[in-house]
Design a protein around this motif. Structure first.
Motif, short mmCIF file in Angstrom:
data_model
loop_
_atom_site.label_atom_id
_atom_site.label_comp_id
_atom_site.label_asym_id
_atom_site.label_seq_id
_atom_site.Cartn_x
_atom_site.Cartn_y
_atom_site.Cartn_z
N CYS A 34 51.32 65.91 -29.45
CA CYS A 34 50.80 66.03 -28.08
C CYS A 34 51.92 66.27 -27.07
O CYS A 34 51.76 67.04 -26.13
CB CYS A 34 50.04 64.76 -27.69
SG CYS A 34 48.56 64.47 -28.64
N SER A 94 53.00 69.84 -26.76
CA SER A 94 51.92 70.79 -26.58
C SER A 94 51.52 70.91 -25.12
O SER A 94 51.49 69.93 -24.39
CB SER A 94 50.70 70.35 -27.40
OG SER A 94 49.60 71.16 -27.12
N CYS A 140 48.79 68.68 -23.72
CA CYS A 140 49.11 67.39 -23.13
C CYS A 140 50.47 67.52 -22.44
O CYS A 140 51.48 67.02 -22.95
CB CYS A 140 49.16 66.30 -24.20
SG CYS A 140 47.63 66.09 -25.11
N SER A 159 51.83 66.26 -19.79
CA SER A 159 52.49 65.11 -19.19
C SER A 159 52.73 64.03 -20.24
O SER A 159 51.97 63.87 -21.19
CB SER A 159 51.64 64.53 -18.06
OG SER A 159 50.46 63.95 -18.57
N VAL A 180 49.71 61.51 -20.62
CA VAL A 180 48.58 61.94 -21.44
C VAL A 180 48.96 61.86 -22.92
O VAL A 180 48.18 61.41 -23.77
CB VAL A 180 48.15 63.36 -21.06
CG1 VAL A 180 47.07 63.87 -22.01
CG2 VAL A 180 47.64 63.39 -19.63
N ALA A 181 50.17 62.32 -23.25
CA ALA A 181 50.61 62.28 -24.65
C ALA A 181 50.65 60.85 -25.16
O ALA A 181 50.21 60.56 -26.29
CB ALA A 181 51.99 62.92 -24.77
N VAL A 234 46.99 59.64 -25.71
CA VAL A 234 46.41 60.20 -26.92
C VAL A 234 47.01 59.54 -28.16
O VAL A 234 46.31 59.19 -29.12
CB VAL A 234 46.61 61.72 -26.95
CG1 VAL A 234 46.18 62.29 -28.30
CG2 VAL A 234 45.82 62.38 -25.83
N SER A 235 48.31 59.35 -28.15
CA SER A 235 48.99 58.74 -29.29
C SER A 235 48.55 57.30 -29.48
O SER A 235 48.29 56.86 -30.61
CB SER A 235 50.51 58.79 -29.09
OG SER A 235 50.94 60.10 -28.86
#
Length: 253
Positions: free
Chosen positions: A92, A95, A98, A100, A103-104, A107-108
């Motif tokens: 993420c 990519s 994601c 910022s 956000v990464a 998600v993680s």
């Protein structure tokens, strides 16, 4: 791969393994369409070397602990959650899906939490390991240069053949069974899941959907052949060798 007592349908097992690889290829395709191309940015640098060394050191540390301690369920679960978090963060974080860090991280953390919750129940443990292996496979595909990929696949195919027949995986401690996904009468190692995904994801990233589909079909055929061999010899057989050799040939065409 290791066999148990019952023999359910072979096509379903091979299709499940190929489906995992296909899911990884779809995720890789989504990342690629978000204009993520780490290798185009970094070129053929030393990053893949560092990645391989990190994986080797982590595997060596895990293997040492597995061999020297009796009860390792907590360690293995924590190790799997950590691997999931790091893999999801890398996928993420690099990519544009994601962009910022926040956000990464979210998600993680969500991925790692889902795996951690799944590991607490025996019925959902295979799904948790599948998610972890899939993310690791996608991460490998993103950062290992395309020109290296067929040789990496062949190297691990050869190592798996040696390790299972003559090497350290001939006799696996009972606790290490936790790192295997149960498919009815067959147990598949988490590493098998990661490398099936790696092969299909690399084909998706560098040669497109048609080649990724060919890779998924190759993995299905290779897994089916391995399962047939497992039933004939009635002892552990290398789960990576046949599928990875076939996928390597696709890269070399």
């Amino acid at each position: 791969m290791r066999s148990a007592e019952r023999f359910p349908r072979l096509p379903a097992q091979a299709a499940y393994l190929a489906g995992i690889a296909g899911a990884g290829a779809l995720l890789s395709g989504a990342v690629d369409r978000a204009y993520l191309a780490p290798q185009e940015l970094i070129g053929v640098s030393y990053l893949p070397v560092y990645l391989v060394l990190a994986i080797a050191l982590a595997a060596a540390a895990a293997y040492y602990v597995l061999r020297h301690y009796r009860s390792l369920r907590g360690f293995i679960d924590a190790y799997t959650v950590a691997v999931t978090f790091i893999a999801a963060l890398a996928v993420c974080g690099y990519s544009y899906l994601c962009p910022s860090a926040g956000v990464a991280l979210a998600v993680s953390a969500a991925s790692a939490a889902g795996v951690a919750i799944g590991l607490r129940r025996a019925s959902t443990r295979p799904a948790s390991y599948t998610v972890a292996g899939l993310l690791v496979g996608v991460l490998l595909a993103m950062f290992i240069p395309y020109s290296w990929t067929p040789y990496v696949l062949l190297a691990f195919a050869a190592y798996d053949a040696f390790a299972v027949t003559r090497g350290p995986l001939r006799s696996i401690p009972q606790d290490m069974d936790l790192l295997m996904v149960d498919l009815g009468d067959v147990r598949v190692g988490l590493g098998d899941v990661a490398f099936y995904t790696f092969a299909a994801s690399s084909l998706e990233l560098f040669r497109g959907p048609a080649w990724a589909l060919a890779g998924v079909l190759a993995i299905a055929a290779g897994a089916a052949a391995t399962l047939l061999l497992l039933r004939r010899v009635d002892r552990p057989v290398p789960g990576l060798t046949i599928p990875l050799v076939i996928c390597a040939l696709l890269f070399l065409i």
